[in-house]
Design a protein around this motif. Structure first.
Motif, PDB file in Angstrom:
ATOM      1  N   ALA A 113      45.716  40.699  48.353  1.00 42.55           N
ATOM      2  CA  ALA A 113      45.744  41.539  49.554  1.00 42.55           C
ATOM      3  C   ALA A 113      46.819  42.615  49.436  1.00 42.55           C
ATOM      4  CB  ALA A 113      45.975  40.684  50.797  1.00 42.55           C
ATOM      5  N   ALA A 114      47.973  42.268  48.885  1.00 42.04           N
ATOM      6  CA  ALA A 114      49.079  43.225  48.754  1.00 42.04           C
ATOM      7  C   ALA A 114      48.755  44.343  47.776  1.00 42.04           C
ATOM      8  CB  ALA A 114      50.349  42.492  48.313  1.00 42.04           C
ATOM      9  N   LEU A 115      47.851  44.075  46.843  1.00 39.55           N
ATOM     10  CA  LEU A 115      47.481  45.115  45.877  1.00 39.55           C
ATOM     11  C   LEU A 115      46.765  46.293  46.526  1.00 39.55           C
ATOM     12  CD1 LEU A 115      46.456  43.226  42.649  1.00 39.55           C
ATOM     13  CD2 LEU A 115      48.061  45.104  42.833  1.00 39.55           C
ATOM     14  N   VAL A 116      46.132  46.067  47.665  1.00 39.58           N
ATOM     15  CA  VAL A 116      45.404  47.167  48.308  1.00 39.58           C
ATOM     16  C   VAL A 116      46.384  48.242  48.791  1.00 39.58           C
ATOM     17  CG1 VAL A 116      43.797  47.817  50.137  1.00 39.58           C
ATOM     18  CG2 VAL A 116      43.432  45.693  48.844  1.00 39.58           C
ATOM     19  N   PRO A 117      47.332  47.928  49.686  1.00 34.41           N
ATOM     20  CA  PRO A 117      48.277  48.984  50.083  1.00 34.41           C
ATOM     21  C   PRO A 117      49.243  49.355  48.956  1.00 34.41           C
ATOM     22  CG  PRO A 117      48.893  46.910  51.114  1.00 34.41           C
ATOM     23  CD  PRO A 117      47.561  46.689  50.435  1.00 34.41           C
ATOM     24  N   GLY A 118      49.491  48.429  48.037  1.00 32.85           N
ATOM     25  CA  GLY A 118      50.403  48.709  46.930  1.00 32.85           C
ATOM     26  C   GLY A 118      49.849  49.684  45.911  1.00 32.85           C
ATOM     27  N   THR A 119      48.525  49.796  45.835  1.00 35.95           N
ATOM     28  CA  THR A 119      47.892  50.702  44.885  1.00 35.95           C
ATOM     29  C   THR A 119      47.770  52.121  45.444  1.00 35.95           C
ATOM     30  OG1 THR A 119      46.682  48.829  43.957  1.00 35.95           O
ATOM     31  CG2 THR A 119      45.829  50.997  43.422  1.00 35.95           C
ATOM     32  N   LEU A 120      47.781  52.266  46.743  1.00 36.15           N
ATOM     33  CA  LEU A 120      47.634  53.586  47.352  1.00 36.15           C
ATOM     34  C   LEU A 120      48.672  54.590  46.861  1.00 36.15           C
ATOM     35  CD1 LEU A 120      46.156  55.475  49.266  1.00 36.15           C
ATOM     36  CD2 LEU A 120      47.591  54.569  51.117  1.00 36.15           C
ATOM     37  N   PRO A 121      49.966  54.248  46.819  1.00 34.08           N
ATOM     38  CA  PRO A 121      50.930  55.232  46.303  1.00 34.08           C
ATOM     39  C   PRO A 121      50.670  55.628  44.848  1.00 34.08           C
ATOM     40  CG  PRO A 121      52.073  53.424  47.395  1.00 34.08           C
ATOM     41  CD  PRO A 121      50.626  53.059  47.319  1.00 34.08           C
ATOM     42  N   ALA A 173      45.427  34.349  31.987  1.00 33.75           N
ATOM     43  CA  ALA A 173      44.127  34.596  32.617  1.00 33.75           C
ATOM     44  C   ALA A 173      44.299  35.163  34.028  1.00 33.75           C
ATOM     45  CB  ALA A 173      43.313  33.310  32.660  1.00 33.75           C
ATOM     46  N   ALA A 174      45.221  34.593  34.791  1.00 33.41           N
ATOM     47  CA  ALA A 174      45.456  35.073  36.156  1.00 33.41           C
ATOM     48  C   ALA A 174      45.966  36.509  36.139  1.00 33.41           C
ATOM     49  CB  ALA A 174      46.449  34.163  36.873  1.00 33.41           C
ATOM     50  N   SER A 175      46.789  36.851  35.179  1.00 33.75           N
ATOM     51  CA  SER A 175      47.310  38.216  35.068  1.00 33.75           C
ATOM     52  C   SER A 175      46.188  39.199  34.753  1.00 33.75           C
ATOM     53  CB  SER A 175      48.380  38.292  33.982  1.00 33.75           C
ATOM     54  OG  SER A 175      49.505  37.512  34.326  1.00 33.75           O
ATOM     55  N   GLY A 176      45.328  38.826  33.818  1.00 34.80           N
ATOM     56  CA  GLY A 176      44.194  39.685  33.492  1.00 34.80           C
ATOM     57  C   GLY A 176      43.288  39.900  34.699  1.00 34.80           C
ATOM     58  N   LEU A 195      42.421  43.458  36.637  1.00 35.41           N
ATOM     59  CA  LEU A 195      41.050  43.894  36.912  1.00 35.41           C
ATOM     60  C   LEU A 195      40.846  44.172  38.401  1.00 35.41           C
ATOM     61  CD1 LEU A 195      38.987  41.571  34.563  1.00 35.41           C
ATOM     62  CD2 LEU A 195      39.284  44.040  34.368  1.00 35.41           C
ATOM     63  N   TRP A 196      41.371  43.300  39.249  1.00 34.47           N
ATOM     64  CA  TRP A 196      41.290  43.511  40.699  1.00 34.47           C
ATOM     65  C   TRP A 196      42.001  44.816  41.080  1.00 34.47           C
ATOM     66  CZ3 TRP A 196      38.936  42.660  45.050  1.00 34.47           C
ATOM     67  CH2 TRP A 196      39.582  42.904  46.256  1.00 34.47           C
ATOM     68  N   GLY A 197      43.179  45.041  40.516  1.00 41.14           N
ATOM     69  CA  GLY A 197      43.903  46.280  40.789  1.00 41.14           C
ATOM     70  C   GLY A 197      43.108  47.502  40.377  1.00 41.14           C
ATOM     71  N   VAL A 241      40.440  48.054  42.974  1.00 42.53           N
ATOM     72  CA  VAL A 241      41.079  48.630  44.164  1.00 42.53           C
ATOM     73  C   VAL A 241      41.370  50.114  43.940  1.00 42.53           C
ATOM     74  CG1 VAL A 241      43.191  48.595  45.563  1.00 42.53           C
ATOM     75  CG2 VAL A 241      42.014  46.455  45.020  1.00 42.53           C
ATOM     76  N   ALA A 242      41.871  50.463  42.757  1.00 50.28           N
ATOM     77  CA  ALA A 242      42.190  51.863  42.461  1.00 50.28           C
ATOM     78  C   ALA A 242      40.947  52.741  42.530  1.00 50.28           C
ATOM     79  CB  ALA A 242      42.849  51.975  41.082  1.00 50.28           C
ATOM     80  N   ILE A 243      39.857  52.263  41.971  1.00 48.25           N
ATOM     81  CA  ILE A 243      38.614  53.048  42.021  1.00 48.25           C
ATOM     82  C   ILE A 243      38.124  53.173  43.468  1.00 48.25           C
ATOM     83  CG2 ILE A 243      36.176  53.096  41.367  1.00 48.25           C
ATOM     84  CD1 ILE A 243      37.059  51.872  38.665  1.00 48.25           C
ATOM     85  N   ALA A 244      38.161  52.086  44.214  1.00 43.80           N
ATOM     86  CA  ALA A 244      37.715  52.134  45.610  1.00 43.80           C
ATOM     87  C   ALA A 244      38.575  53.090  46.427  1.00 43.80           C
ATOM     88  CB  ALA A 244      37.747  50.731  46.217  1.00 43.80           C
TER      89      ALA A 244
END
Length: 137
Positions: A52-60, A110-113, A117-119, A122-125
């Motif tokens: 969840a934190a990756l969503v607002p964290g990726t915006l900047p 594996a969790a890091s990978g 991928l999730w990040g 999120v970046a593309i979205a």
């Protein structure tokens, strides 16, 4: 070179900037994964909070890339996709060649990978959400 003779609407400098940004943000992301994995961010409910934190964290990051690559309002989605492509390419190679970059153990690797991928998704979205088509005249 005019936009009509190229496949992508970017200059060579913009392409280089987007690609280098993808490599840099991937490396920073891998180091962050190493650190947060060591403190338990990949366990239980913490994983949900991390995602969840990756969503607002990726915006900047997207806003910074838009600025440094001097993207036009209608180039943000594609620019985000190029940055993400560079990042996930690095991730796929590093997961095989230098898995210890992500921390100790196969679970953390594996969790890091998966987080990277999730990040990328999120970046593309976010890039698509920030993309603006020029007004017709």
């Amino acid at each position: 070179m005019s936009a009509a003779t190229t496949r992508l609407p970017f200059s060579s400098g913009q392409m280089a900037t987007l690609t280098v940004a993808g490599v840099i943000f991937w490396f920073i992301g891998a180091l962050i994964c190493r650190w947060v994995g060591a403190i338990g961010a990949f366990e239980g409910a913490n994983r949900v909070l991390l995602y969840a934190a990756l969503v607002p964290g990726t915006l900047p990051v997207i806003l910074l890339v838009r600025r440094i690559a001097r993207l036009a309002p209608d180039q943000v989605a594609l620019g985000s996709a190029i940055v993400t492509a560079a990042a996930i390419a690095c991730d796929s190679i590093a997961l095989v060649v230098i898995p210890d970059l992500y921390g100790a153990g196969i679970e953390q690797t594996a969790a890091s990978g998966a987080v990277i991928l999730w990040g990328g998704a999120v970046a593309i979205a976010l890039g698509c959400g920030l993309n603006r088509v020029p007004a017709r005249s």
